[in-house]
Design a protein around this motif. Structure first.
Motif, PDB file in Angstrom:
ATOM      1  N   GLY A   1       0.109  17.581  17.722  1.00  0.00           N
ATOM      2  CA  GLY A   1      -0.871  18.148  16.804  1.00  0.00           C
ATOM      3  C   GLY A   1      -1.770  19.142  17.514  1.00  0.00           C
TER       4      GLY A   1
ATOM      5  N   SER B   1       3.607  15.562  12.935  1.00  0.00           N
ATOM      6  CA  SER B   1       2.265  15.951  13.372  1.00  0.00           C
ATOM      7  C   SER B   1       1.782  17.228  12.699  1.00  0.00           C
TER       8      SER B   1
ATOM      9  N   SER C   1      -2.351  14.985  12.764  1.00  0.00           N
ATOM     10  CA  SER C   1      -1.812  13.982  13.684  1.00  0.00           C
ATOM     11  C   SER C   1      -2.609  12.687  13.629  1.00  0.00           C
TER      12      SER C   1
END
Length: 476
Positions: free
Chosen positions: A70, A121, A398
């Motif tokens: 992320g 993510s 995420s």
């Protein structure tokens, strides 16, 4: 930032299709693998505890790398991470299908877990980038539908492939789906401007969060084998907690943190993340326990029990897109609260289950549960992603998935512990889940304790949803 030459404005529906289908593929794979585990165990000549690592290894690396990718996606672009994730996920699935021993299968599933982390993510971040706040609810509704539908369909389709062909084909199907989605992603996903500033990655934070999550999940997994009170389990939990504390302290002092802890000062975001964790804990815990009741107490076959559980999933098809659309029109809070009321009603009905209860009551409880899931998930996803800014969509995405999947894991572990602990308290120790020789009243006490916990947690989720209204920046 989206580049001007991107065709995304003309193809927002195609982008939604790509992201939704990718998450459908991921959950389809999860469902097919779960249903094929017994057959894999026989083919590879390994124990049930050993074959469980086919799932556990994938999950360990998925959860461990969610936050990392992320953060990388926020800097290098969500499309880049998503495309590479599809490549890793698809080809590791292909080689998983070619595996002829447990070591290679687990190894490729570890690699696939990293690909899963890359896809999951940034998927919500891509949707948030393409769709404006007023249209995100409906988009996330379709994503929720795809995820739930893939998991439900995967259980049936995986069983079909395993019974009439081979368990290897469940991985080959995913591989070919991945290739198609890879082509579409390269063509249609929006190009983003890669930040030219130096990317100072937080390696210390990454090591600490990976260590914390892995040690925590390993402690949970081995606790049922060596005992919750053993020294080894205590040390694993202790080290995991220490790593978590060190991670938080490090993130507060480093100049370029993996996770900006200060975003959790947004109480609306924190409450929504907590709600995501708790509702997934309840949903996964109850769906883990229900098949045991249907087979051990009601005496249904595994096929019929599976159909009873699968059928109400059709309600998610209606609930998810509709809930997302309603939240766009009227705001998220009241829609979310209504879903928690449905979950409370479902949990109470499950508490009332007994040997003489009719199938209509069982189906009603499962239908209410499916409606709650279909309504809550897309709306809560929208509220979480609306609290992120462009520069942090990847990390917020995420965080959301980390809370969600931790809830799924913890649900199974906690409800299993409550069920078996209640049975042990009645004088039956070391009982396997399918030992039908246990007295029915003892089994019922275990089911009641599990569903009582579900009711308490459902009420807590309702309370959190009500409290969220106070902190809602939009004041819907």
């Amino acid at each position: 930032m989206i580049l001007n030459n991107s065709p995304f404005k003309k193809n927002s529906n195609m982008i939604l299709f790509i992201i939704s289908t990718s998450l459908f593929m991921w959950s389809l794979s999860a469902g097919m693998v779960n249903i094929a585990l017994p057959t894999m165990s026989q083919f590879l000549d390994v124990s049930v505890s050993t074959i469980s690592w086919v799932v556990l290894a994938h999950l360990l690396f998925l959860l461990s790398f969610l936050l990392i990718f992320g953060k990388i996606g926020d800097h290098l672009g969500y499309k880049n991470i998503f495309v590479v994730g599809l490549i890793i996920f698809s080809f590791s699935s292909y080689y998983s299908g070619l595996s002829l021993n447990i070591v290679s299968l687990i190894g490729y599933r570890i690699i696939q877990g990293i690909g899963s982390a890359m896809i999951l993510s940034v998927a919500p971040a891509i949707i948030s980038t393409v769709f404006k706040a007023g249209k995100r609810g409906k988009a996330f509704g379709y994503i929720s539908l795809a995820t739930a539908g893939g998991l439900a369909f995967g259980n049936w389709f995986g069983g079909f492939l395993t019974e009439y062909f081979s368990w290897h084909y469940i991985f080959f199907i995913v591989f070919f789906m991945g290739l198609i989605l890879l082509f579409l992603s390269i063509v249609y996903l929006p190009e983003e401007e890669v930040k030219k500033s130096k990317f100072d990655f937080d390696y210390v934070g990454a090591v600490l969060i990976i260590s914390s999550i892995m040690l925590f999940l390993l402690a949970i997994n081995f606790s049922n084998t060596v005992g919750w009170c053993s020294l080894a389990i205590f040390l694993l939990f202790l080290i995991a907690i220490v790593c978590s504390i060190l991670f938080c302290l490090w993130e507060l002092r480093t100049t370029n943190p993996l996770v900006d802890i200060s975003i959790l000062k947004n109480y609306y975001l924190t409450l929504s993340l907590t709600g995501a964790f708790l509702i997934n804990l309840v949903l996964s815990g109850t769906i883990f326990i229900i098949p045991f009741f249907l087979q051990l107490v009601k005496g249904y076959s595994s096929g019929f029990a599976g159909f009873i559980i699968f059928a109400p999933t059709a309600l998610v098809v209606v609930a998810s897109p509709l809930a997302g659309h309603l939240s766009d029109l009227f705001g998220s809070n009241m829609v979310k609260i209504s879903s928690t009321i449905l979950l409370i009603a479902s949990s109470i009905l499950l508490m009332l289950l007994n040997p003489t209860i009719g199938i209509l009551v069982i189906v009603t409880a499962l239908a209410l549960r499916a409606l709650s899931q279909g309504i809550f998930t897309p709306v809560n996803t929208k509220t979480i992603m609306n609290q992120s800014i462009d520069e942090s969509m990847g990390i917020v995405s995420s965080l959301m998935n980390l809370f969600r999947y931790l809830g799924l894991v913890m649900g199974v572990v906690i409800f299993q512990a409550i069920f078996q602990g209640t049975i042990a308290a009645n004088g039956i120790s070391n009982m396997g889940a399918f030992q039908v020789s246990a007295p029915q009243n003892v089994l019922l006490s275990g089911f009641y304790s599990s569903f009582f916990l579900a009711t308490i947690l459902s009420i807590l989720i309702f309370v959190l949803a009500v409290i969220e209204i106070r902190f809602d920046p939009d004041k819907f």
